[in-house]
Enzyme design. Structure first.
Site, PDB file in Angstrom:
ATOM      1  N   GLY A  73       0.813  -1.214   0.000  1.00 27.59           N
ATOM      2  CA  GLY A  73       0.000   0.000   0.000  1.00 27.59           C
ATOM      3  C   GLY A  73       0.847   1.264   0.000  1.00 27.59           C
ATOM      4  CG  HIS A 104      33.495  23.044  35.189  1.00 29.05           C
ATOM      5  ND1 HIS A 104      33.104  23.194  36.490  1.00 29.05           N
ATOM      6  CD2 HIS A 104      34.849  23.159  35.191  1.00 29.05           C
ATOM      7  CE1 HIS A 104      34.168  23.413  37.248  1.00 29.05           C
ATOM      8  NE2 HIS A 104      35.232  23.390  36.476  1.00 29.05           N
ATOM      9  CE1 TYR A 149      34.660  18.282  20.525  1.00 29.80           C
ATOM     10  CE2 TYR A 149      36.930  18.926  20.072  1.00 29.80           C
ATOM     11  CZ  TYR A 149      35.794  18.208  19.741  1.00 29.80           C
ATOM     12  OH  TYR A 149      35.790  17.409  18.620  1.00 29.80           O
TER      13      TYR A 149
END
Length: 456
Positions: A11, A362, A365
């Site tokens: 369908g 905290h 990266y």
């Protein structure tokens, strides 16, 4: 007795208003067609044929790992025609064939098993899964004789006025004696309001030939088909409630189960506590005694025992025992974080390994790095891993102390037991046991402010 299954998935789903096939829309993280295939397999039906149509390659690609075979329906001429297209699959087979639709993902494993047992025990030529509903509009009706035996199924658009009052509906799911089905498919006609070849007509044909027809009532929610985005949302809500109930029964605490989103196949250990707003996706595995405070997303990751996650994103990574993540941390794919690690607020880790007992508290990266155990990262540390063309590797040894506002320019190696002074930009290897200072010395110009007349 041998059994097999045909799943109708040709369908187009025009009411979905989508460029992808209807059966590829997901419910709790999995394509509807794959939900149906998986539950059929759990019911011990291994030989499965999927009838596909337009966009067939997309459906095949999404289901190729399921070890199913395929039949092709080139024109949408009805459910009877769809099953007829699977004739080659049924050729030379003896036993039972179950027929399902790829857009009915709420059918349960036990229901399928019960249908097969009911069919075989009753010696039926066909068995229909039915349901009793208060509003049967749009559904085919189960028409019974005076002795309550099933006579036929009449599609809604073809119902007479008295037939419209019938509350028992056809689910669109059946099982048949294979030989009887093959013989009957050649006898169905398309002289109906839709001009289609209905699989439901096989029931009346078998009845006329003296075959017994069975009807097994099931809860309406299991019969629900998905033909629109609204119905997709309704089906997902039902499935999500089922999933959450299973986890709670297995010892997981959901503070607000109506606002916790757990995909199919997720594993969660006992005594884990999950607050509202959390999303668990893919093939995630979560250990015991974890706490997920509100609003985290965990995708295809392994979270070991006693981990705490708060308002963070973890993607395709592994988090070791007794580690805390967040708030507002971002753990990107291919990251492995060890035991008893702290990943604090506004920390991003990408494609890196973090050793046991390391603290990244905290504003840091870390990308494409291997970090040893018992290290400490000061606030504002950046691993500078990209030179505009390539991603380079950074190696940081055990017991290293990285001061605040440090840049580690990759490729670079920091050996064991080292200190890096705050504010340094490190471009060369730091020897074991060394203190690295890479910054200009402070110069104080006396009375400069007053000489410039900036202040009196």
């Amino acid at each position: 007795m041998y059994n097999c299954a045909i799943i109708l998935a040709a369908g187009e789903g025009k009411r979905m208003k989508s460029s992808k096939p209807k059966v590829l829309h997901k419910i709790c993280g999995k394509e509807m067609i794959n939900v149906v295939i998986d539950v059929v397999k759990k019911a011990q039906i291994k030989d499965i044929n999927v009838v596909i149509g337009k966009n067939s390659e997309k459906v095949k690609k999404a289901t190729e790992v399921k070890n199913t075979s395929y039949s092709f329906q080139d024109k949408q001429l009805g459910t009877g025609h769809a099953v007829l297209c699977a004739s080659d699959f049924l050729k030379n087979k003896r036993g039972i064939v179950a027929v399902f639709t790829g857009d009915s993902p709420l059918i349960k494993e036990n229901t399928i098993k019960n249908m097969l047992d009911f069919h075989e025990a009753g010696g039926y030529g066909a068995t229909i899964l039915t349901s009793i509903v208060q509003n049967p509009f749009g559904y085919g009706r189960i028409i019974r004789e005076e002795d309550e035996q099933v006579l036929k199924i009449v599609e809604h658009k073809d119902c007479l006025q008295e037939e419209l009052q019938v509350k028992e509906i056809n689910s669109g799911m059946y099982c048949f004696d294979i030989e009887s089905l093959i013989e009957s498919l050649g006898k169905i006609r398309n002289n109906n309001a839709q001009g289609e070849y209905y699989l439901t007509d096989v029931i009346e044909i078998l009845k006329q030939e003296g075959k017994k027809i069975g009807a097994l009532p099931i809860p309406f929610e299991e019969t629900m088909g998905v033909n629109s985005r609204v119905q997709l949302a309704e089906a997902e809500k039902i499935m999500r409630n089922r999933i959450n109930k299973i986890h709670m029964e297995n010892g997981v605490t959901l503070i607000d189960h109506n606002n916790t989103y757990i995909d199919l196949d997720i594993q969660i250990g006992k005594d884990t506590i999950i607050y509202p707003g959390n999303v668990f996706q893919g093939d995630t595995v979560i250990g015991e005694n974890c706490i997920f405070y509100p609003n985290s997303r965990i995708q295809s990751s392994v979270i070991k025992d006693n981990v705490t996650v708060e308002n963070s994103v973890v993607l395709e990574s592994t988090i070791g025992e007794n580690t805390s993540v967040g708030p507002f941390a971002y753990i990107r794919p291919e990251t492995t974080i060890g035991k008893s690690v702290k990943i604090g607020d506004f920390v991003e880790v990408k494609k890196s390994t973090i050793g046991d007992n390391t603290k990244v508290s905290h504003l840091t990266y870390i990308g494409d790095a291997e970090v040893g155990s018992k290290c400490n990262f000061g606030c504002g540390t950046v691993v500078v891993n990209y030179n505009g063309k390539n991603k380079n590797k950074t190696l940081i040894g055990n017991n290293s102390f990285i001061g605040c506002n440090t840049n580690l320019v990759s490729p670079v190696k920091v050996n064991d037991n080292t200190y890096i002074a705050a504010g340094s930009t490190i471009t060369d290897e730091v020897p074991e046991g060394a203190l690295a200072i890479a910054r200009a010395r402070q110069v104080n110009k006396k009375s400069w402010v007053y000489k410039k007349g900036l202040k009196k």
